[in-house]
Enzyme design. Structure first.
Site, PDB file in Angstrom:
ATOM      1  N   CYS A  75       0.143   3.722   2.807  1.00  0.00           N
ATOM      2  CA  CYS A  75       0.630   3.157   4.080  1.00  0.00           C
ATOM      3  C   CYS A  75       2.131   3.417   4.225  1.00  0.00           C
ATOM      4  CB  CYS A  75       0.379   1.646   4.142  1.00  0.00           C
ATOM      5  SG  CYS A  75      -1.346   1.152   4.105  1.00  0.00           S
TER       6      CYS A  75
ATOM      7  N   CYS B 158       0.834  -1.210   0.000  1.00  0.00           N
ATOM      8  CA  CYS B 158       0.000   0.000   0.000  1.00  0.00           C
ATOM      9  C   CYS B 158       0.870   1.262   0.000  1.00  0.00           C
ATOM     10  CB  CYS B 158      -0.903  -0.044   1.235  1.00  0.00           C
ATOM     11  SG  CYS B 158      -1.771   1.485   1.592  1.00  0.00           S
TER      12      CYS B 158
END
Length: 148
Positions: free
Chosen positions: A73, A70
């Site tokens: 993230c 991600c």
């Protein structure tokens, strides 16, 4: 007369430490493994350790549900680490890799990542999805500063 004690979970061995309520946690060490109770950043949590952290810590617990693939993230990770180092006397910070711990992601119905969640005494207090900058993250956490 007995002094009120609070519980703090050791980030190294998982032991539950009972420390005086007014103690300086920055100097605190685990009674079992003798390592520091505050580590200067978030602690990786597994399905095995998660419940102990969120139910046995006197302080609220902030959880970052994330995954290595991600982009947001990964972009937010250094921000989360800085805020964790700055605010770890008020909150315990955890990271849960949703790929490695799908049971936790399922239990908390994580639909998008990163998702941040604040838990206190095992109960979800607040949740938000999406990456945050440091100022926004700190402001959000300060809204939920819960005393033990």
């Amino acid at each position: 007369m007995s002094e009120e004690r609070i519980e703090i979970v050791c980030p190294h061995c998982g032991a539950i430490n009972r420390v005086p309520g007014g103690a300086d946690l920055a100097a605190g060490k685990c009674g079992k493994c003798h390592q520091r109770l505050l580590v200067g950043g978030p602690v990786a949590a597994t399905e095995e350790s998660f419940d102990r952290f969120v139910t046995r810590n006197a302080m609220p617990v902030v959880v970052d549900f994330w995954a290595a693939w991600c982009g947001p993230c990964r972009a937010m990770a250094p921000v989360y680490e800085r805020v964790a180092a700055k605010m770890e006397k008020e909150f315990r910070f955890l990271k849960v890799d949703t790929e490695a711990e799908p049971g936790l992601a399922s239990r908390y119905q994580i639909r998008s990542i990163p998702t941040l969640m604040i838990l206190h005494k095992g109960r979800v207090v607040a949740q938000r999805a999406g990456a945050s900058d440091g100022h926004a993250l700190e402001a959000w956490l300060q809204q939920y500063g819960i005393t033990a």
